[in-house]
Design an enzyme around this catalytic site. Structure first.
Site, PDB file in Angstrom:
ATOM      1  N   HIS A 168      35.587  36.700  27.585  1.00 23.22           N
ATOM      2  CA  HIS A 168      36.183  37.358  28.755  1.00 23.22           C
ATOM      3  C   HIS A 168      36.074  36.459  29.988  1.00 23.22           C
ATOM      4  CE1 HIS A 168      34.679  41.097  26.503  1.00 23.22           C
ATOM      5  NE2 HIS A 168      35.977  41.311  26.583  1.00 23.22           N
ATOM      6  N   ARG A 181      32.273  43.560  19.804  1.00 18.66           N
ATOM      7  CA  ARG A 181      31.865  44.241  18.566  1.00 18.66           C
ATOM      8  C   ARG A 181      30.849  43.438  17.761  1.00 18.66           C
ATOM      9  NH1 ARG A 181      37.537  46.297  18.667  1.00 18.66           N
ATOM     10  NH2 ARG A 181      37.329  48.553  18.903  1.00 18.66           N
TER      11      ARG A 181
HETATM   12  P1  AMP Z   1      38.524  43.353  25.061  1.00 22.29           P
HETATM   13  O1  AMP Z   1      37.487  43.659  26.086  1.00 22.29           O
HETATM   14  O2  AMP Z   1      37.990  43.124  23.697  1.00 22.29           O
HETATM   15  O3  AMP Z   1      39.699  44.313  25.119  1.00 22.29           O
HETATM   16  O4  AMP Z   1      39.150  41.943  25.462  1.00 22.29           O
HETATM   17  C1  AMP Z   1      39.696  41.729  26.744  1.00 22.29           C
HETATM   18  C2  AMP Z   1      40.433  40.403  26.747  1.00 22.29           C
HETATM   19  O5  AMP Z   1      39.521  39.357  26.436  1.00 22.29           O
HETATM   20  C3  AMP Z   1      41.553  40.344  25.704  1.00 22.29           C
HETATM   21  O6  AMP Z   1      42.663  39.664  26.259  1.00 22.29           O
HETATM   22  C4  AMP Z   1      40.922  39.558  24.601  1.00 22.29           C
HETATM   23  O7  AMP Z   1      41.857  38.858  23.807  1.00 22.29           O
HETATM   24  C5  AMP Z   1      40.061  38.584  25.383  1.00 22.29           C
HETATM   25  N1  AMP Z   1      38.994  38.062  24.532  1.00 22.29           N
HETATM   26  C6  AMP Z   1      38.126  38.776  23.771  1.00 22.29           C
HETATM   27  N2  AMP Z   1      37.325  37.951  23.058  1.00 22.29           N
HETATM   28  C7  AMP Z   1      37.717  36.685  23.371  1.00 22.29           C
HETATM   29  C8  AMP Z   1      37.293  35.384  22.957  1.00 22.29           C
HETATM   30  N3  AMP Z   1      36.309  35.214  22.084  1.00 22.29           N
HETATM   31  N4  AMP Z   1      37.928  34.315  23.472  1.00 22.29           N
HETATM   32  C9  AMP Z   1      38.941  34.469  24.364  1.00 22.29           C
HETATM   33  N5  AMP Z   1      39.397  35.658  24.798  1.00 22.29           N
HETATM   34  C10 AMP Z   1      38.790  36.757  24.307  1.00 22.29           C
END
Ligand code: AMP
Length: 285
Positions: free
Chosen positions: A39, A189
């Site tokens: 993030h 997760r």
């Molecule tokens: P989430 O909180 O899982 O909904 O993710 C929020 C944003 O962070 C989304 O655009 C995800 O694709 C991005 N994101 C989550 N994990 C990663 C990662 N390991 N590398 C890059 N972006 C990520």
């Protein structure tokens, strides 16, 4: 500068209007919180490319199916605000469920074919929830740029489609996947995994690396590559495959022969935790 925390949509819109009237470029990073370096890489990129960096933190109930992990999804709001501050974010937009979906809310945004296969097939309604919340976040923060991670490859394609189809005046920026030392893609997760499962989870990236090796050695048959990937994944006792797919990165249609850019995606259960990952491989003909 302290981070401003905004909980109301109206207040977010007023802050966005004020920034726009001063000629500032707004960058939005939508998240569900429990922030990690993946993030934060998006927030840093947003900092480089925009004047007002807004990070939304909202665990969106509409993108979780019945029996999924909405209730136990990890949350760490105060820590998240501190991390956003550390990497130079300006605003945390953190609406409540009631603020996003007030009494009488009755609209959803549904992307068609691109949202139906892969994760859309395993998680019915998931991308409708994602498309709806992202549309609402874009209407609230009015960003010039919105930053998403390649880790959620299908999500980036679905969102780029909806932004184009609905004439949303925001540039969708896709940022590289950030990984742990053993290659596991960072994910909120991952916190669900036991120590043993955490070790097994490295097999997601190992199998993607195996695919890269095989194409490097000249293999062009997707069935042969995905077969080898599946055997490697299933060598881990805690792993169960949801899907392994090799598709065209624009259409998400399965490839019959590898050529040019190929998107290799997978979703694998490690114990009770469903993890996803992907790589894009350029296969020179
Ligand atoms: P989430 O909180 O899982 O909904 O993710 C929020 C944003 O962070 C989304 O655009 C995800 O694709 C991005 N994101 C989550 N994990 C990663 C990662 N390991 N590398 C890059 N972006 C990520």
């Amino acid at each position: 500068m302290p981070v401003e925390v905004i909980a109301s949509v109206r207040e977010m819109q007023l802050a966005a209007d004020a920034a726009r009237s001063r000629g500032l470029r707004i960058g939005l990073v939508p998240t569900m919180g429990f922030l990690h370096d993946g993030h934060l890489s998006l927030v840093r990129r947003a900092r480089e490319e925009s004047d007002l960096v807004v990070v939304s933190i909202f665990v969106n109930p509409k993108q979780f199916g019945p029996g999924e992990d909405y209730d136990r999804y990890p949350r760490s709001f105060d820590r998240d605000v501190g991390l956003v501050k550390q990497v130079g974010g300006d605003v945390v937009f953190a609406p409540s469920n009631g603020e996003m979906y007030p009494e009488g809310f009755d609209t959803s945004v549904e992307v068609g074919r691109l949202a139906r296969g892969l994760c859309g097939a395993s998680r019915p309604g998931h991308f409708r929830g994602v498309a709806t919340v992202v549309t609402k976040l874009l209407c609230a923060a009015k960003p010039h740029l919105a930053f998403f991670g390649q880790k959620d490859a299908q999500q980036t394609i679905v969102i780029a489609r909806l932004a184009a189809d609905l004439n949303i005046d925001t540039r969708i920026v896709v940022c590289p996947t950030v990984r742990e030392d053993d290659g596991l893609a960072m994910s909120s997760r991952n916190a669900y995994l036991s120590e043993k499962e955490r070790q097994d989870a490295a097999v997601l990236y190992s199998s993607l690396s195996l695919a890269e090796l095989m194409t490097g050695d000249g293999e062009r048959d997707p069935a042969v590559i995905s077969g080898a990937m599946q055997r490697l994944i299933l060598s881990k006792p805690s792993a169960r495959i949801d899907y392994v797919a090799i598709v065209d990165p624009r259409s998400l249609e399965p490839l019959v022969l590898l050529h040019d850019d190929c998107l290799i995606l997978l979703a694998v259960w490690i114990g009770r935790t469903r993890l996803i990952d992907n790589v894009i491989i350029n296969v020179r003909s």
